[in-house]
Structure formats: structure tokens, C-alpha cells
Design a protein around this motif. Structure first.
Motif, PDB file in Angstrom:
ATOM      1  N   SER A  64       0.842  -1.188   0.000  1.00  0.00           N
ATOM      2  CA  SER A  64       0.000   0.000   0.000  1.00  0.00           C
ATOM      3  C   SER A  64       0.883   1.245   0.000  1.00  0.00           C
ATOM      4  O   SER A  64       1.982   1.231   0.561  1.00  0.00           O
ATOM      5  CB  SER A  64      -0.879  -0.016   1.249  1.00  0.00           C
ATOM      6  N   SER A  66       0.490   3.775   1.733  1.00  0.00           N
ATOM      7  CA  SER A  66       0.643   4.213   3.123  1.00  0.00           C
ATOM      8  C   SER A  66       1.722   3.425   3.874  1.00  0.00           C
ATOM      9  O   SER A  66       2.185   3.863   4.925  1.00  0.00           O
ATOM     10  CB  SER A  66      -0.693   4.098   3.863  1.00  0.00           C
ATOM     11  N   ASP A  67       2.134   2.286   3.347  1.00  0.00           N
ATOM     12  CA  ASP A  67       3.172   1.477   3.992  1.00  0.00           C
ATOM     13  C   ASP A  67       4.592   1.906   3.608  1.00  0.00           C
ATOM     14  O   ASP A  67       5.562   1.407   4.176  1.00  0.00           O
ATOM     15  CB  ASP A  67       3.004  -0.002   3.641  1.00  0.00           C
TER      16      ASP A  67
END
Length: 150
Positions: A64, A66-67
């Protein structure tokens, strides 16, 4: 039959049987390897075709967005995904260009190889040798909030 014939004939038979055993094992191994290669490539093609998907749709997310920290990166399988600046993602091979070891971490804005100390910038270029060339590119793109192979 002479005494020499009795001594050499059993040895020749043993050598022949051993050679036949080695040949049979080699043929079995070759057959197993070739059937594994053909079945995996044909089943992958068949399942994608049967599902009616294109290459881009069939690509599984690496991670992701966001990771992946800004100014850092993550290692996912054989790909290092970096985000040098907000919203700009890059992908590289985990194989170090020096001796083929796998890089194992992204820390302090550097991709690190544990084998000989090579480090790479988040854009894949060499920060510190012995590596002399950048990491190979694994192009990536953002798709629905995920990083996928491009």
C-alpha cells in the motif's frame, strides 16, 4: 574363461549398472524440471486468459502507498519500493549489483546490502561501493492506493 575375465567382468557389470542408474536419475530430474517449467507458465497464461483479465488488472499489489514512508522504502519480495519525496514512488531489484546478494533493509534514506557494505540512494544510484552501478529498475505505479508493477 581365464582368471582375468572373472575379475574384470563383475567390475564391468557394476560400472554399467551404476552408469545406468546415474543416467536414469538424470533423465528423471530433467523430465521433472521441464514439466514444472511448462506447467507453471502455461497455467499462469491459461488462468489469466480464462479470467479475461489484462496484465495490468492481474497485477497483485506489492504494498500500500501508506506502507512506504516518505524518505524511505520497504522491501517486498524481489522489489524495493521507495518514496524519495511525497507521492513519488520507485521500484528496484533487491539484487545488489556488486555480487548478487540481496539488499535487506532501507534505513536512513539508504538501501543497504549486508554482504559487502554497498548502499544505494532511494533513486537506486550507488551511495557507497563496492557496487559501481545502480540497482536494476522494477518499474512501479500507483493503482487504487496500492503500489503495483508497471
Amino acid at each position: 574363461m581365464s582368471q582375468n575375465d572373472q575379475v574384470t567382468n563383475p567390475l564391468d557389470r557394476r560400472t554399467a549398472l551404476a552408469g545406468a542408474g546415474v543416467a536414469a536419475a538424470a533423465l528423471t530430474l530433467a523430465a521433472a524440471c521441464s514439466s514444472d517449467d511448462s506447467s507453471s507458465s502455461s497455467s499462469g497464461t491459461t488462468s489469466a486468459a480464462a479470467a479475461g483479465t489484462t496484465g495490468a488488472q492481474a497485477t497483485a499489489p506489492l504494498t500500500s502507498t501508506s506502507d512506504v514512508p516518505v524518505g524511505g522504502g520497504v522491501i517486498v519480495g524481489d522489489t524495493v519500493v521507495t518514496q524519495p519525496t511525497a507521492g513519488n514512488f520507485s521500484g528496484f531489484s533487491t539484487t545488489c549489483t556488486h555480487a548478487g546478494c540481496k539488499v535487506n533493509k532501507v534505513e536512513n534514506a539508504l538501501i543497504e546490502c549486508p554482504c559487502h557494505g554497498s548502499t544505494f540512494h532511494l533513486d537506486g544510484t550507488v551511495a557507497h561501493g563496492p557496487a559501481t552501478r545502480p540497482l536494476d529498475s522494477h518499474p512501479v505505479k500507483v493503482q487504487d492506493g496500492n503500489i503495483v508493477r508497471a
